[in-house]
Motif scaffolding. Structure first.
Motif, PDB file in Angstrom:
ATOM      1  N   GLN A   1       0.829  -1.209   0.000  1.00 44.89           N
ATOM      2  CA  GLN A   1       0.000   0.000   0.000  1.00 44.89           C
ATOM      3  C   GLN A   1       0.862   1.257   0.000  1.00 44.89           C
ATOM      4  OE1 GLN A   1      -2.139  -0.848   3.595  1.00 44.89           O
ATOM      5  NE2 GLN A   1      -3.911  -1.692   2.507  1.00 44.89           N
TER       6      GLN A   1
ATOM      7  N   ALA B   1      -0.795  -3.698  -4.337  1.00 44.22           N
ATOM      8  CA  ALA B   1      -1.790  -2.652  -4.121  1.00 44.22           C
ATOM      9  C   ALA B   1      -1.748  -1.707  -5.322  1.00 44.22           C
ATOM     10  CB  ALA B   1      -1.509  -1.883  -2.835  1.00 44.22           C
TER      11      ALA B   1
ATOM     12  N   THR C   1      -3.539   2.122  -6.595  1.00 38.28           N
ATOM     13  CA  THR C   1      -4.371   3.267  -6.227  1.00 38.28           C
ATOM     14  C   THR C   1      -4.375   4.310  -7.331  1.00 38.28           C
ATOM     15  OG1 THR C   1      -4.857   4.927  -4.522  1.00 38.28           O
ATOM     16  CG2 THR C   1      -2.519   4.513  -5.000  1.00 38.28           C
TER      17      THR C   1
ATOM     18  N   VAL D   1      -8.445   2.083  -3.751  1.00 40.86           N
ATOM     19  CA  VAL D   1      -7.296   1.196  -3.547  1.00 40.86           C
ATOM     20  C   VAL D   1      -7.769  -0.227  -3.784  1.00 40.86           C
ATOM     21  CG1 VAL D   1      -5.595   0.308  -1.897  1.00 40.86           C
ATOM     22  CG2 VAL D   1      -6.238   2.725  -1.836  1.00 40.86           C
TER      23      VAL D   1
ATOM     24  N   GLU E   1      -6.374  -4.332  -3.652  1.00 44.11           N
ATOM     25  CA  GLU E   1      -5.322  -5.197  -3.128  1.00 44.11           C
ATOM     26  C   GLU E   1      -5.531  -6.611  -3.618  1.00 44.11           C
ATOM     27  OE1 GLU E   1      -6.938  -3.997   0.262  1.00 44.11           O
ATOM     28  OE2 GLU E   1      -5.498  -2.436   0.786  1.00 44.11           O
TER      29      GLU E   1
END
Length: 172
Positions: free
Chosen positions: A52, A90, A92, A97, A99
């Motif tokens: 992330q 991840a 974005t 977002v 995953e």
């Protein structure tokens, strides 16, 4: 589409291109960013956090449509014995977002014991395989599966899962 992948490792860049091969006018740029986690992430939570952080940091590093983070770690998996290699991705766009995870591969006890004692998996694999930079080649995944799946394909699989919210309306 401009995509920033949060790593200068060529395998991670290639995995990103492979996962997004269906996108026209694709431009993937490898960006050196901080993962915000330890060099050897331990546990699913830390590995996910690394992915992330890499995705957010890559997106912030340029005028990209998507930021991608790919992170490998080791984790105990509930209901099993042993230590596993895990891979998380991840993606974005600054708002959403996504995953996804790649395969989980059980580490041989001789390797797992060294990692549990504080060594990083990459250097341990280099030592066991008597090579350099296995992480920039087949990766532990390639070595552990006899080449059935290599690091690039494993990471591309994780990234394919993370792309769900960006390629389908099923996520609302």
């Amino acid at each position: 589409m401009r995509v920033g992948v949060g790593s200068t490792n060529p395998v991670k860049r290639d995995a990103t291109e492979a996962a997004l091969r269906h996108v026209s006018n694709l431009s993937v740029e490898a960006i050196a960013v901080e993962s915000g986690v330890s060099e050897q992430p331990v546990g699913e939570r830390e590995t996910v956090a690394g992915a992330q952080n890499r995705a957010r940091n890559a997106l912030a590093a340029g005028a990209f449509d998507l930021g991608v983070g790919l992170e490998g770690g080791v984790a105990d998996v509930e209901g099993t014995d042993g230590l596993y290699l895990v891979m998380w991705a991840a993606v974005t766009d600054g708002t959403r977002v996504g995953e996804g995870s790649g395969p989980r591969l059980r580490l041989p006890d001789s390797i797992a014991n060294r990692v549990r004692d504080g060594e990083e998996l990459g250097p341990v694999m280099d030592d066991v395989l008597d090579t350099d930079d296995v992480a920039k080649k087949q990766g532990a995944a390639g070595a552990l599966t006899g080449g059935v799946i290599d690091r690039e394909r494993a990471l591309a699989s994780a990234l394919a899962g993370a792309l769900g919210p960006f390629v389908t309306d099923l996520y609302g």
